[in-house]
Design a protein around this motif. Structure first.
Motif, mmCIF file in Angstrom:
data_model
loop_
_atom_site.group_PDB
_atom_site.id
_atom_site.type_symbol
_atom_site.label_atom_id
_atom_site.label_comp_id
_atom_site.label_asym_id
_atom_site.label_seq_id
_atom_site.Cartn_x
_atom_site.Cartn_y
_atom_site.Cartn_z
ATOM 1 N N VAL A 318 0.856 -1.183 0.000
ATOM 2 C CA VAL A 318 0.000 0.000 0.000
ATOM 3 C C VAL A 318 0.893 1.234 0.000
ATOM 4 O O VAL A 318 2.050 1.189 0.418
ATOM 5 N N GLU A 322 -1.562 6.015 2.067
ATOM 6 C CA GLU A 322 -2.561 5.141 2.670
ATOM 7 C C GLU A 322 -2.142 4.717 4.072
ATOM 8 O O GLU A 322 -2.971 4.664 4.994
ATOM 9 N N ILE A 345 -11.154 -0.370 3.572
ATOM 10 C CA ILE A 345 -9.847 -0.525 2.937
ATOM 11 C C ILE A 345 -9.847 -1.666 1.920
ATOM 12 O O ILE A 345 -9.050 -1.672 0.978
ATOM 13 N N PRO A 349 -7.943 2.293 -1.905
ATOM 14 C CA PRO A 349 -6.972 2.998 -1.048
ATOM 15 C C PRO A 349 -7.681 3.808 0.016
ATOM 16 O O PRO A 349 -8.525 4.658 -0.290
ATOM 17 N N HIS A 351 -7.049 6.310 1.971
ATOM 18 C CA HIS A 351 -7.042 7.770 2.007
ATOM 19 C C HIS A 351 -7.954 8.365 0.931
ATOM 20 O O HIS A 351 -8.270 9.548 0.982
#
Length: 357
Positions: A318, A322, A345, A349, A351
């Motif tokens: 990742v 993230e 998640i 991703p 974020h």
């Protein structure tokens, strides 16, 4: 600050600062866990991890012949046995010829060289902590030695089938789940929670190790001559185990990567149950173990999209953005929000899909 030299003349003093700094140097991922634990759990886990890391470094050492690796591991396991006459000093002397020169050592080999300092610091911990940590650490070391011996003539590990893969993952990481559980259940814990933790501890460790097996195929083979993807599964795809990263077998090997990732995915429910049951006392925090769990979920998401990258230098992980988003969210998570975090998640991703970007 006390530092272990390559040939210590006298037992070193305990040094918690050096031990914590060492974890930061050898594993950024595990350092995240140690950082968000509170004392005394932070030091308990830090020292347990370093004891394990010494064994892991020896197991992965390409410059040591396999039979010598096994002998060193068995010696190390004996040195950690409170009832054995073998000492850490004997182990340190035995490993000395295999240490790179002081100025050329990696952080991992600095830890091996510093085992007298680690042992002296560990010896300062309360007796019940040491009794919780040592049995699973010694079981891990003995299992590693057994696997190295089993494939001594191969020059590296060659896992044969699913059963052997799970056996290896148990020794490499299921034992760590037992270590964590031993520490967390020393104090009063509701019986149902303790029972759930003991029932799912092994699976929590298996999840994390199977994710590593799935994503690190290229590095494991090219750097350590180890192939953890089962020969039986590769053969079903027409892939010789020693050709696992060969471009002409890319499609077949990628299907086995996906199959291994699916095995990891089957551990997610029990690993979640483990997190939801763990007590939050003695310096333990949910976020310390939630972070590796949800990052494993994110890595499985990436593997589902591009399993072939595990067979090249592309690296499956990742993003840094993230990771930061996960760290921030995990710091305020509760047992009731673990499932939602996992679901988020798994779909993209963190974020981005969580609205954090």
């Amino acid at each position: 600050m006390t530092r272990a030299s390559s040939q210590p003349l006298e037992p070193p003093d305990p040094d918690y600062e050096w031990c914590h700094e060492s974890v930061q140097r050898v594993s950024r991922t595990f350092a995240l866990t140690v950082d968000v634990l509170e004392e005394p759990m932070s030091s308990h886990i830090c020292l347990g991890y370093l004891l394990c890391r010494v064994a892991d470094t020896i197991e992965d050492a390409g410059h040591i012949k396999t039979r010598r690796q096994a002998a060193l591991l068995y010696l190390y396991e004996a040195a950690l046995d409170p009832d054995s006459e073998t000492t850490i000093a004997e182990f340190r002397a035995a490993v000395d010829p295999w240490l790179p020169p002081a100025g050329e050592r990696s952080a991992d080999w600095d830890v091996v060289a510093g085992i007298p300092t680690i042992a002296a610091t560990f010896a300062e911990l309360p007796e019940d902590v040491r009794e919780a940590v040592l049995p699973p650490v010694r079981e891990m070391i003995g299992g590693m030695a057994m696997f190295v011996e089993r494939y001594a003539d191969e020059g590296g590990l060659r896992i044969s089938d699913r059963d052997e893969l799970e056996e290896y993952c148990y020794y490499a990481a299921g034992t760590v789940g037992a270590l964590i559980t031993n520490l967390l259940t020393r104090e009063d814990v509701p019986e149902t929670r303790a029972e759930t933790m003991h029932d799912t501890a092994e699976t929590f460790g298996l999840l994390l190790q199977l994710v590593n097996v799935s994503k690190d195929v290229y590095d494991d083979y090219s750097e350590e001559n180890n192939v953890y993807l089962p020969a039986e599964w590769l053969a079903a795809e027409g892939v010789p185990q020693d050709a696992v990263t060969d471009p002409k077998h890319r499609a077949g090997s990628a299907r086995v990567v996906s199959r291994t990732a699916d095995l990891a995915r089957s551990c997610l429910d029990e690993a979640q149950a483990y997190l939801e049951a763990m007590p939050l006392h003695g310096g333990n925090t949910l976020s310390a173990w939630l972070v590796p769990y949800v990052l494993a979920v994110g890595t499985l998401r990436e593997l589902e999209e591009r399993p072939e990258d595990a067979l090249t230098q592309a690296d499956v992980k990742v993003s840094r953005s993230e990771v930061f988003a996960v760290l921030e969210s995990a710091s305020t998570a509760s047992r009731e929000t673990v499932a939602d975090l996992r679901e988020t998640i798994a779909h993209g991703p963190f974020h981005r899909v969580s609205g954090g970007d």
